[in-house]
Motif scaffolding. Sequence first.
Motif, PDB file in Angstrom:
ATOM      1  N   VAL A 157       0.814  -1.216   0.000  1.00  0.00           N
ATOM      2  CA  VAL A 157       0.000   0.000   0.000  1.00  0.00           C
ATOM      3  C   VAL A 157       0.848   1.268   0.000  1.00  0.00           C
ATOM      4  CG1 VAL A 157      -0.261   0.041   2.526  1.00  0.00           C
ATOM      5  CG2 VAL A 157      -1.983   1.147   1.071  1.00  0.00           C
ATOM      6  N   LEU A 158       1.996   1.268   0.690  1.00  0.00           N
ATOM      7  CA  LEU A 158       2.799   2.489   0.760  1.00  0.00           C
ATOM      8  C   LEU A 158       3.387   2.880  -0.600  1.00  0.00           C
ATOM      9  CD1 LEU A 158       4.554   2.203   4.239  1.00  0.00           C
ATOM     10  CD2 LEU A 158       2.609   3.633   3.576  1.00  0.00           C
ATOM     11  N   PRO A 159       4.076   1.970  -1.315  1.00  0.00           N
ATOM     12  CA  PRO A 159       4.583   2.380  -2.641  1.00  0.00           C
ATOM     13  C   PRO A 159       3.467   2.720  -3.627  1.00  0.00           C
ATOM     14  CG  PRO A 159       5.043   0.059  -2.204  1.00  0.00           C
ATOM     15  CD  PRO A 159       4.589   0.649  -0.930  1.00  0.00           C
ATOM     16  N   ILE A 160       2.315   2.040  -3.517  1.00  0.00           N
ATOM     17  CA  ILE A 160       1.198   2.361  -4.395  1.00  0.00           C
ATOM     18  C   ILE A 160       0.693   3.769  -4.113  1.00  0.00           C
ATOM     19  CG2 ILE A 160      -1.210   1.779  -4.942  1.00  0.00           C
ATOM     20  CD1 ILE A 160      -0.423  -1.183  -4.500  1.00  0.00           C
ATOM     21  N   LEU A 161       0.519   4.095  -2.825  1.00  0.00           N
ATOM     22  CA  LEU A 161       0.057   5.439  -2.472  1.00  0.00           C
ATOM     23  C   LEU A 161       1.086   6.501  -2.863  1.00  0.00           C
ATOM     24  CD1 LEU A 161      -1.570   4.905   1.037  1.00  0.00           C
ATOM     25  CD2 LEU A 161      -2.730   5.519  -1.094  1.00  0.00           C
ATOM     26  N   ARG A 162       2.366   6.186  -2.675  1.00  0.00           N
ATOM     27  CA  ARG A 162       3.417   7.156  -3.008  1.00  0.00           C
ATOM     28  C   ARG A 162       3.380   7.493  -4.498  1.00  0.00           C
ATOM     29  NH1 ARG A 162       7.536   4.264  -1.498  1.00  0.00           N
ATOM     30  NH2 ARG A 162       7.177   4.753   0.699  1.00  0.00           N
ATOM     31  N   LEU A 163       3.287   6.461  -5.347  1.00  0.00           N
ATOM     32  CA  LEU A 163       3.223   6.716  -6.787  1.00  0.00           C
ATOM     33  C   LEU A 163       1.946   7.453  -7.152  1.00  0.00           C
ATOM     34  CD1 LEU A 163       4.389   6.359  -9.628  1.00  0.00           C
ATOM     35  CD2 LEU A 163       3.178   4.172  -9.763  1.00  0.00           C
ATOM     36  N   GLY A 164       0.828   7.049  -6.534  1.00  0.00           N
ATOM     37  CA  GLY A 164      -0.439   7.714  -6.827  1.00  0.00           C
ATOM     38  C   GLY A 164      -0.413   9.185  -6.470  1.00  0.00           C
ATOM     39  N   MET A 165       0.158   9.514  -5.317  1.00  0.00           N
ATOM     40  CA  MET A 165       0.220  10.909  -4.895  1.00  0.00           C
ATOM     41  C   MET A 165       1.139  11.729  -5.802  1.00  0.00           C
ATOM     42  SD  MET A 165       0.347  10.334  -0.762  1.00  0.00           S
ATOM     43  CE  MET A 165       0.641  12.065  -0.401  1.00  0.00           C
ATOM     44  N   CYS A 166       2.263  11.123  -6.213  1.00  0.00           N
ATOM     45  CA  CYS A 166       3.169  11.819  -7.132  1.00  0.00           C
ATOM     46  C   CYS A 166       2.498  12.055  -8.478  1.00  0.00           C
ATOM     47  CB  CYS A 166       4.453  11.012  -7.318  1.00  0.00           C
ATOM     48  SG  CYS A 166       5.533  10.970  -5.867  1.00  0.00           S
ATOM     49  N   ALA A 167       1.752  11.054  -8.942  1.00  0.00           N
ATOM     50  CA  ALA A 167       1.070  11.188 -10.227  1.00  0.00           C
ATOM     51  C   ALA A 167       0.004  12.280 -10.162  1.00  0.00           C
ATOM     52  CB  ALA A 167       0.439   9.852 -10.628  1.00  0.00           C
ATOM     53  N   MET A 168      -0.760  12.312  -9.065  1.00  0.00           N
ATOM     54  CA  MET A 168      -1.796  13.340  -8.918  1.00  0.00           C
ATOM     55  C   MET A 168      -1.184  14.737  -8.828  1.00  0.00           C
ATOM     56  SD  MET A 168      -4.558  11.722  -9.183  1.00  0.00           S
ATOM     57  CE  MET A 168      -5.349  10.135  -8.930  1.00  0.00           C
ATOM     58  N   ALA A 169      -0.065  14.847  -8.130  1.00  0.00           N
ATOM     59  CA  ALA A 169       0.593  16.145  -8.035  1.00  0.00           C
ATOM     60  C   ALA A 169       1.089  16.598  -9.405  1.00  0.00           C
ATOM     61  CB  ALA A 169       1.757  16.061  -7.050  1.00  0.00           C
ATOM     62  N   TYR A 170       1.669  15.662 -10.159  1.00  0.00           N
ATOM     63  CA  TYR A 170       2.151  15.995 -11.504  1.00  0.00           C
ATOM     64  C   TYR A 170       1.000  16.463 -12.384  1.00  0.00           C
ATOM     65  CZ  TYR A 170       3.694  15.444 -16.299  1.00  0.00           C
ATOM     66  OH  TYR A 170       3.951  15.670 -17.634  1.00  0.00           O
ATOM     67  N   VAL A 171      -0.103  15.706 -12.359  1.00  0.00           N
ATOM     68  CA  VAL A 171      -1.257  16.060 -13.197  1.00  0.00           C
ATOM     69  C   VAL A 171      -1.790  17.430 -12.804  1.00  0.00           C
ATOM     70  CG1 VAL A 171      -3.664  15.473 -13.670  1.00  0.00           C
ATOM     71  CG2 VAL A 171      -1.901  13.705 -13.766  1.00  0.00           C
ATOM     72  N   THR A 172      -1.917  17.674 -11.510  1.00  0.00           N
ATOM     73  CA  THR A 172      -2.471  18.942 -11.037  1.00  0.00           C
ATOM     74  C   THR A 172      -1.602  20.121 -11.450  1.00  0.00           C
ATOM     75  OG1 THR A 172      -3.510  17.831  -9.157  1.00  0.00           O
ATOM     76  CG2 THR A 172      -3.210  20.220  -8.998  1.00  0.00           C
ATOM     77  N   LEU A 173      -0.285  19.961 -11.328  1.00  0.00           N
ATOM     78  CA  LEU A 173       0.616  21.086 -11.578  1.00  0.00           C
ATOM     79  C   LEU A 173       1.009  21.230 -13.047  1.00  0.00           C
ATOM     80  CD1 LEU A 173       2.964  20.628  -8.489  1.00  0.00           C
ATOM     81  CD2 LEU A 173       1.153  22.333  -8.784  1.00  0.00           C
ATOM     82  N   ALA A 174       1.180  20.101 -13.737  1.00  0.00           N
ATOM     83  CA  ALA A 174       1.748  20.159 -15.091  1.00  0.00           C
ATOM     84  C   ALA A 174       0.734  19.900 -16.200  1.00  0.00           C
ATOM     85  CB  ALA A 174       2.904  19.163 -15.211  1.00  0.00           C
ATOM     86  N   GLU A 175      -0.193  18.986 -15.979  1.00  0.00           N
ATOM     87  CA  GLU A 175      -1.127  18.617 -17.046  1.00  0.00           C
ATOM     88  C   GLU A 175      -2.520  18.404 -16.468  1.00  0.00           C
ATOM     89  OE1 GLU A 175       0.320  16.162 -20.368  1.00  0.00           O
ATOM     90  OE2 GLU A 175       1.984  15.624 -19.057  1.00  0.00           O
ATOM     91  N   PRO A 176      -3.175  19.466 -16.031  1.00  0.00           N
ATOM     92  CA  PRO A 176      -4.494  19.316 -15.394  1.00  0.00           C
ATOM     93  C   PRO A 176      -5.548  18.695 -16.299  1.00  0.00           C
ATOM     94  CG  PRO A 176      -3.956  21.636 -15.804  1.00  0.00           C
ATOM     95  CD  PRO A 176      -2.698  20.858 -16.022  1.00  0.00           C
ATOM     96  N   ALA A 177      -5.347  18.755 -17.603  1.00  0.00           N
ATOM     97  CA  ALA A 177      -6.317  18.133 -18.514  1.00  0.00           C
ATOM     98  C   ALA A 177      -6.411  16.630 -18.287  1.00  0.00           C
ATOM     99  CB  ALA A 177      -5.937  18.420 -19.969  1.00  0.00           C
ATOM    100  N   LEU A 178      -5.353  16.031 -17.719  1.00  0.00           N
ATOM    101  CA  LEU A 178      -5.369  14.586 -17.480  1.00  0.00           C
ATOM    102  C   LEU A 178      -6.288  14.180 -16.333  1.00  0.00           C
ATOM    103  CD1 LEU A 178      -1.694  13.337 -17.994  1.00  0.00           C
ATOM    104  CD2 LEU A 178      -3.725  12.766 -19.343  1.00  0.00           C
TER     105      LEU A 178
END
Length: 330
Positions: free
Chosen positions: A272-293
Motif C-alpha cells: 500500500v505504501l509504494p502504491i500510495l506514493r506513486l499515486g500521490m506523485c502522479a496526482m501532483a504531476y497532473v495537477t501542476l503540469a497537465e491538469p487536462a489529465l
Amino acid sequence: MTDHRVAVGIINYGDYRHLPACLDSVKRQTLPPDRIILLDNQSRTDEIGPIARAYPEVQILGMQDNLGYSGGANRIIREANGGEDIVLLNPDVVLDQRHLEELILAMQSNPGAGAVGGKLLLGDSQVDGRLCGDAPRILDTTGHLIFRSRRVIDRAHGEPDVGQHDAPEEIFSVCGAAVLYSRSMLEDIRIDGECFDEDFFAYKEDVDICWRAQLLGWTALYHPAATAHHLRGWKRGDNRRRVSRLRKYHSFKNYFLLMIKNELPVLLRRDVLPILRLGMCAMAYVTLAEPALWRSVLDLRRYWPRARRKRGIIMARRRVSADRIGRWFV
C-alpha cells in the motif's frame, strides 16, 4: 516440430510507411504463418490500396473507426477462427527470420505458457546492421517489469545488448509489439466475448491480459532466440510533453483499471505504501503540469461498474496463490 497452426495479426493505425518492411519480414520467416491478417484502423483507401495490391496473400480488414489495440486484437482473434495461435505485431516491428519458429518452439516446450515474447531491439535491422559496426545493439524490451507501486516498464529498455538477457525465463508479461498468444489461453481468459479488455482501448492492455492469465495459472515466457527490431515512436526518457494526449489519457486511466480488475487484497495491503506514493506523485504531476489529465481520473466512474464486474469473474476463476503473483512485484 509438431504441426502448429499460427496466424499473424498486425494492428495498424496510420503507420503505412513501415508496413511493407513488417510484412516482408513476416513473409521471410523460416516457419511461415498459416494466415496473415492486417487490421487497418480508420482505414484510408488511398494508403491501404497499394499495400493490398503488393501483398495479395494478406487478408486486410479495413475498419471505418479506430478500434484501438484492444478492439483490433479481438477482431483479429475472432477472424482467425481456425484454432490458430495468434502472433500480434505492431506495424513498426521487423522480425528476424527465425522469430516465429523460435516463439513456437518455446511454446511447445512449455505447455503452460500462454504468452511468449522475444528480444526486441530498438531501430531498423538493416540500418543498425550496416552502421553500428562493433557497437552493441540497443534493447527495446525483454518483457515487462512491474514494481510494488504497480508501475510497469519495459525491462532493459535503452540498455546495450551485451548478453545480460540471453537466457530464456519466465516473466510477468510480454510487450504487445510482438507476442505469441496461445489459443487455449485466449479462450480460457475470455470475458464477455473479449480476450483483450476493450475499455483499455490501447496502452497497458498487454499487461492486463498477462496479469489475468497469471491469475488463472498461465505463464509468460521470454525467449531471446526470437529477435526483432522495433521502431518505437516514443522512448522512456523522452520529454513527456511530446507524448500524445490520447496516449497519456489511456495510460493514466489504465493504470487504475489494471488494479481494479486484477489486484489481490493481501498484496494491496503489503504494497500500500509504494502504491500510495506513486499515486500521490502522479496526482501532483497532473495537477501542476497537465491538469487536462484529470479527465482520465474522473472518467473512471464510467468504467468502474464494468471493471468491478470483470474483477468478480476473474477472482472467481483464480487458480493460483497470492504468493505466486506477488513474486513479480519488485
